[in-house]
Scaffold this active site. Structure first.
Site, PDB file in Angstrom:
ATOM      1  N   SER A 102       0.882  -1.257  -0.040  1.00 44.12           N
ATOM      2  CA  SER A 102       0.181   0.016  -0.032  1.00 44.12           C
ATOM      3  C   SER A 102       0.961   1.105   0.002  1.00 44.12           C
ATOM      4  CB  SER A 102      -0.958  -0.126   0.930  1.00 44.12           C
ATOM      5  OG  SER A 102      -0.239  -0.559   2.360  1.00 44.12           O
TER       6      SER A 102
ATOM      7  N   SER B  80       2.062   2.355  -2.650  1.00 45.49           N
ATOM      8  CA  SER B  80       1.669   2.957  -4.009  1.00 45.49           C
ATOM      9  C   SER B  80       0.658   2.208  -4.642  1.00 45.49           C
ATOM     10  CB  SER B  80       3.036   2.885  -4.991  1.00 45.49           C
ATOM     11  OG  SER B  80       3.212   1.610  -5.270  1.00 45.49           O
TER      12      SER B  80
ATOM     13  N   SER C 272      -5.556 -10.532 -10.923  1.00 43.75           N
ATOM     14  CA  SER C 272      -5.681 -10.113 -12.162  1.00 43.75           C
ATOM     15  C   SER C 272      -6.416 -10.576 -13.211  1.00 43.75           C
ATOM     16  CB  SER C 272      -4.067 -10.021 -12.666  1.00 43.75           C
ATOM     17  OG  SER C 272      -4.192  -9.543 -14.033  1.00 43.75           O
TER      18      SER C 272
ATOM     19  N   TYR D 121       3.825 -14.645 -14.815  1.00 44.78           N
ATOM     20  CA  TYR D 121       2.979 -13.665 -14.011  1.00 44.78           C
ATOM     21  C   TYR D 121       1.550 -14.367 -13.674  1.00 44.78           C
ATOM     22  CZ  TYR D 121       0.173  -9.563 -12.552  1.00 44.78           C
ATOM     23  OH  TYR D 121      -0.702  -8.526 -12.076  1.00 44.78           O
TER      24      TYR D 121
END
Ligand SMILES: NC(=O)c1ccc[n+]([C@@H]2O[C@H](COP(=O)([O-])OP(=O)(O)OC[C@H]3O[C@@H](n4cnc5c(N)ncnc54)[C@H](OP(=O)(O)O)[C@@H]3O)[C@@H](O)[C@H]2O)c1
Length: 268
Positions: free
Chosen positions: A15, A17, A144, A157
């Site tokens: 957190s 960024s 994601s 990823y």
């Protein structure tokens, strides 16, 4: 609606960024005691001061030692156990954007697995037993869109994020009737600082707005805009996460919430 978050104790990983900062900001705004986390102390302390957080926890979540230290720092800053755990830290640890799945090294697959899947597993192993004992807990894993709709590139990823979704469902299923829910929230492309910096540098203009950067990158097909017609913002994620973190959301567990502007075409 009162989400009943006032006074609840939360750790938001990553957190210092981006999306995590937006989540921490909104949880703090709802009255949570929030611990800001990152590897870079200066950045974490800046955000913590800005949102009047309970404190910071600094450490690398891709190692057991780093994670144990983050957990201890968070508990100390909160003065009690972590009730709301937002596993947001991550991102491609290798930055592979050009290699096919068989060109990516085994080391890169392992590195991303640590950064995006095991980082959450590690923290859950430490924080969930306390939640079970207290009969209340919320775990929200930030995954994601590529976990369910992978690109041809960056399989190190996306595969790690798929594993995170899988872990979410298994953990949720194993916690029957104990007041602890576990869910995934899956962003599409979100206009975080890194993307805006990339666009400003690419076009040699530091004054471009988020909207201008987005439109120019989309026009060049660096990415396609989703049906919503814009990129996401950290607060788009934070809104759903605050709802899931609420004590009122006890009937939602083992789910994956897409916050991607319609990017993923699917019936779920
Ligand atoms: N932005 C997007 O479009 C997008 C899309 C889909 C999914 N996501 C996911 O959303 C999450 C946040 O991404 P973001 O774009 O907001 O990234 P970001 O701005 O780069 O922030 C990443 C945060 O995670 C921390 N972090 C990264 N790896 C870590 C590690 N091994 N140990 C401890 N801290 C670590 C960073 O801390 P330090 O800076 O202090 O090192 C930073 O606070 C990630 O899980 C990412 O995979 C993002």
């Amino acid at each position: 609606m009162d989400l009943q978050l006032k006074g609840r104790r939360a750790l938001v990983t990553g957190s210092s960024s981006g999306i995590g900062e937006g989540i921490a900001r909104m949880l703090a705004g709802e009255g949570c005691a929030v611990v800001v986390h990152g590897r870079n102390r200066e950045r974490a302390e800046k955000v913590a001061a800005d949102i009047k957080a309970a404190g910071v926890a600094i450490g690398d979540l891709s190692t057991d030692e780093g994670t144990a230290s983050v957990h201890d720092q968070a508990r100390a800053a909160l003065g009690g156990n972590i009730e709301i755990l937002i596993n947001n830290a991550g991102g491609s640890s290798t930055g592979n954007t050009t290699k096919s799945p068989i060109e990516i090294s085994i080391e890169d697959y392992v590195s991303n697995y640590h950064a995006n899947a095991l980082s959450s597993v590690r923290l859950c192993r430490l924080a969930v037993p306390d939640m079970v004992a207290a009969k209340f807990g919320r775990v929200i894993n930030v995954s994601s869109a590529v976990a369910v709709q992978p690109n041809n590139l960056g399989a190190d990823y996306s595969g790690a994020k798929s594993a995170l979704n899988n872990f979410t469902v298994s953990l949720a299923g194993s916690l029957k009737g104990v007041g602890v829910t576990v869910n995934t929230v899956s962003p599409g492309v979100i206009a975080v600082d890194g993307l805006v910096r990339f666009g400003r540098k690419k076009y040699g203009n530091e004054n471009l707005t988020v909207e201008e950067v987005t439109q120019r990158l989309a026009a060049e097909k660096v990415f396609d805009l989703p049906p919503a017609g814009r990129l996401g913002l950290p607060e788009d994620l934070a809104l759903i996460i605050c709802t899931l973190a609420s004590p009122r959301s006890g009937f939602v567990t083992g789910a994956n919430y897409r916050v991607d502007g319609g990017l993923v075409r699917g019936l779920n």
